[in-house]
Scaffold this motif. Structure first.
Motif, PDB file in Angstrom:
ATOM      1  N   ASN A 109     -76.901-124.118  16.130  1.00 52.82           N
ATOM      2  CA  ASN A 109     -78.382-123.956  15.938  1.00 52.82           C
ATOM      3  C   ASN A 109     -78.730-122.658  15.880  1.00 52.82           C
ATOM      4  O   ASN A 109     -78.127-121.677  15.674  1.00 52.82           O
ATOM      5  CB  ASN A 109     -78.775-124.920  17.302  1.00 52.82           C
ATOM      6  CG  ASN A 109     -78.556-123.837  18.406  1.00 52.82           C
ATOM      7  OD1 ASN A 109     -78.148-122.818  18.388  1.00 52.82           O
ATOM      8  ND2 ASN A 109     -78.565-124.804  19.873  1.00 52.82           N
ATOM      9  N   ALA A 110     -80.163-122.581  15.848  1.00 58.12           N
ATOM     10  CA  ALA A 110     -80.868-121.197  15.588  1.00 58.12           C
ATOM     11  C   ALA A 110     -80.510-120.172  16.801  1.00 58.12           C
ATOM     12  O   ALA A 110     -81.000-119.100  16.553  1.00 58.12           O
ATOM     13  CB  ALA A 110     -82.140-121.678  15.289  1.00 58.12           C
ATOM     14  N   ASN A 111     -80.112-120.446  17.652  1.00 59.02           N
ATOM     15  CA  ASN A 111     -79.831-119.748  19.008  1.00 59.02           C
ATOM     16  C   ASN A 111     -78.219-119.270  19.046  1.00 59.02           C
ATOM     17  O   ASN A 111     -77.801-118.659  20.061  1.00 59.02           O
ATOM     18  CB  ASN A 111     -79.971-120.359  20.097  1.00 59.02           C
ATOM     19  CG  ASN A 111     -81.709-120.695  20.140  1.00 59.02           C
ATOM     20  OD1 ASN A 111     -82.416-120.025  19.730  1.00 59.02           O
ATOM     21  ND2 ASN A 111     -82.016-121.665  21.154  1.00 59.02           N
ATOM     22  N   SER A 112     -77.450-119.302  18.021  1.00 60.27           N
ATOM     23  CA  SER A 112     -76.198-119.117  17.866  1.00 60.27           C
ATOM     24  C   SER A 112     -75.471-118.470  16.953  1.00 60.27           C
ATOM     25  O   SER A 112     -76.405-118.257  15.762  1.00 60.27           O
ATOM     26  CB  SER A 112     -75.363-120.451  18.281  1.00 60.27           C
ATOM     27  OG  SER A 112     -75.607-121.532  17.134  1.00 60.27           O
ATOM     28  N   SER A 113     -74.245-118.209  16.740  1.00 60.93           N
ATOM     29  CA  SER A 113     -73.671-117.470  15.821  1.00 60.93           C
ATOM     30  C   SER A 113     -72.072-117.934  15.550  1.00 60.93           C
ATOM     31  O   SER A 113     -71.569-118.332  16.696  1.00 60.93           O
ATOM     32  CB  SER A 113     -73.767-115.860  15.847  1.00 60.93           C
ATOM     33  OG  SER A 113     -73.192-115.422  16.996  1.00 60.93           O
ATOM     34  N   GLY A 114     -71.532-117.836  14.321  1.00 62.78           N
ATOM     35  CA  GLY A 114     -70.270-118.406  14.395  1.00 62.78           C
ATOM     36  C   GLY A 114     -69.291-117.243  14.202  1.00 62.78           C
ATOM     37  O   GLY A 114     -69.667-116.338  13.710  1.00 62.78           O
ATOM     38  N   TRP A 115     -68.073-117.516  14.859  1.00 64.84           N
ATOM     39  CA  TRP A 115     -67.184-116.524  14.776  1.00 64.84           C
ATOM     40  C   TRP A 115     -65.738-116.992  14.353  1.00 64.84           C
ATOM     41  O   TRP A 115     -65.660-118.157  14.662  1.00 64.84           O
ATOM     42  CB  TRP A 115     -66.843-115.720  16.085  1.00 64.84           C
ATOM     43  CG  TRP A 115     -68.016-114.886  16.628  1.00 64.84           C
ATOM     44  CD1 TRP A 115     -69.254-115.319  17.235  1.00 64.84           C
ATOM     45  CD2 TRP A 115     -68.234-113.659  16.211  1.00 64.84           C
ATOM     46  NE1 TRP A 115     -70.112-114.417  17.451  1.00 64.84           N
ATOM     47  CE2 TRP A 115     -69.526-113.458  16.947  1.00 64.84           C
ATOM     48  CE3 TRP A 115     -67.363-112.407  15.770  1.00 64.84           C
ATOM     49  CZ2 TRP A 115     -70.154-111.605  16.885  1.00 64.84           C
ATOM     50  CZ3 TRP A 115     -68.119-110.986  15.685  1.00 64.84           C
ATOM     51  CH2 TRP A 115     -69.211-110.795  16.474  1.00 64.84           C
TER      52      TRP A 115
END
Length: 432
Positions: free
Chosen positions: A215-221
């Motif tokens: 969602n807009a509160n997260s990031s992918g790694w």
């Protein structure tokens, strides 16, 4: 048209409207969007920032209507890849770096070299401050082929990630850090350890397996171990991460999740949570990795993780944290020394998979962010099928029962009225 025909016609219309309402409900949930930007070495006009790949500070900023999220990644020091997660209730807050102090090798006091400021140039407050440091890659000999990390079988020396040379490339909002080890253990000219980072500005699902929700509160790694050299036939690799949080309680838990649409399967989902009264932070992953860069279902492998372990102040890991350039520049040495450091180890592989040398590649993805971790949801099609399969029979029974009651009441009323009417009487016309 009979009553039942009318009822089934309205039932079909109701099913369509119900499925549409379910779709709208799930599409509007967590519909927050943010303006996302990613820059390398923001505001740096030093010659070193332009020509020296070892000078790297990647800054991801996600601006919302009432706050800003800040993702800061750096290996300057040299330090192990460090991820600093900040949230500010100031929607205008941005990162400010005193580059002369930050890259200086002669200074011992870096406090204040990295900070948050508002649009007016004043200091901005961060109410969430969390750190993840990817510290070492551990090689261990899995002689029993259980694919379970065992500290007693570690093969020395480890790969210390602060000793690698990191090259940074950015494409749109995705940044890759590619680590090469010149003369390092377990490294050949073709060996590398890479990390990809993508901050998100809306809700969605990752395009590659295991299709983690975001969602807009997260990031992918995404972390890749490519063509590393092994010392034993049964060698496997694991990653040691160090965790810090300001005024937080850290916990780790596992749950079962189902993704029927993007990666049809039941997964074990693990989470690390940094709980704080206002807003928490998290790292979330499915317990699967991949032995090919394409992340195909045929290349699935297991990801296991240890419990959280508090580290002693005299340990090498804690000493490395105290000397970490980014952390010392943001927290200052005094505040940094007061933070508790914990470790978790992620290991990869399955029994009888041929060990690491069978593929010479391991890839693992996770989601890192703020607030509640995004969750998997049933697709609209499945929700409609559940409603049709369970709801329809119940509705048929309900309305069928009501119809039977209605018919019986109607018949009883007719019979009652028939009893009230006289049946034996002679009709006599009125005479004029």
């Amino acid at each position: 048209m009979s009553f039942l025909q009318m009822w089934f016609r309205y039932l079909n219309l109701g099913l369509i409207l119900s499925c549409w309402r379910l779709d709208v409900a799930f599409s509007s949930k967590e519909d927050l969007t943010r303006k996302v930007t990613v820059t390398r070495n923001p505001g740096c006009d030093l010659k070193e920032c332009q020509n020296n790949s070892t000078i790297n500070l990647i800054y991801g900023r996600a601006q919302g209507p009432n706050d800003t999220l800040h993702y800061v990644i750096s290996t300057v020091g040299p330090s192990s890849p460090t991820i600093l997660l900040l949230r500010s209730p100031d929607a205008t807050a941005s990162l400010q770096v005193n580059w002369a102090r930050f890259v200086s090798n002669s200074s011992h006091d870096f406090a204040g070299a990295v900070s948050l400021v508002s649009s007016l140039g004043k200091s901005a407050v961060a109410d969430v401050e969390t750190v993840i440091v990817l510290n070492r890659v551990l090689q261990y000999n899995d002689s029993t082929d259980t694919a379970v990390y065992n500290a007693n079988t570690e093969i020395q020396p480890h790969i210390s990630l602060n000793r690698l040379i990191w090259n940074v490339t950015t494409l749109e909002n995705t940044t890759q850090l590619l680590g090469k080890g010149v003369g390092e253990v377990s490294f050949s000219p073709n060996s590398s350890i890479s990390m990809k980072f993508t901050p998100y500005g809306c809700r969605g699902q990752a395009s590659i397996l295991p299709s983690l929700p975001f969602n807009a509160n997260s990031s992918g790694w995404e972390i890749n171990l490519d063509s590393l050299l092994t010392k034993q036939a049964g060698s496997r690799f694991a990653i040691e991460a160090l965790l810090l949080g300001v005024e937080t309680n850290t916990s780790k838990l596992s749950t079962k999740s189902i993704d029927d649409e993007y990666a049809p399967a039941a997964f074990t989902t693990d989470e690390i949570l940094w709980k704080k009264s206002a807003v928490s932070t998290f790292q979330k992953w499915r317990a699967v990795g991949y032995t090919t860069s394409e992340h195909t279902r045929s290349s699935v492998t297991d990801v296991k993780s240890t419990s959280l372990t508090a580290l002693n102040e005299t340990s090498d890991q804690v000493k490395g944290i105290r000397a970490n350039r980014l952390l010392a520049s943001y927290f200052g040495s005094e505040k940094l020394a007061a933070l508790k450091v914990e470790s978790v180890i992620f290991s990869f592989g399955q029994p009888e998979d041929g060990f690491y040398v069978a593929s010479n590649f391991t890839s693992w993805t996770s989601t890192v962010g703020f607030g509640d971790p995004p969750t998997d949801q049933f697709s609209t099609l499945v929700l409609c099928m559940i409603f049709i399969g369970i709801g329809c029979p119940l509705l048929v029974i309900l309305f069928g029962g009501l119809y039977v009651i209605y018919v019986r009441i109607k018949r009883s009323g007719n019979a009652f009225r028939a009893k009230l009417l006289p049946t034996n009487y002679d009709y006599q016309p009125i005479e004029k």
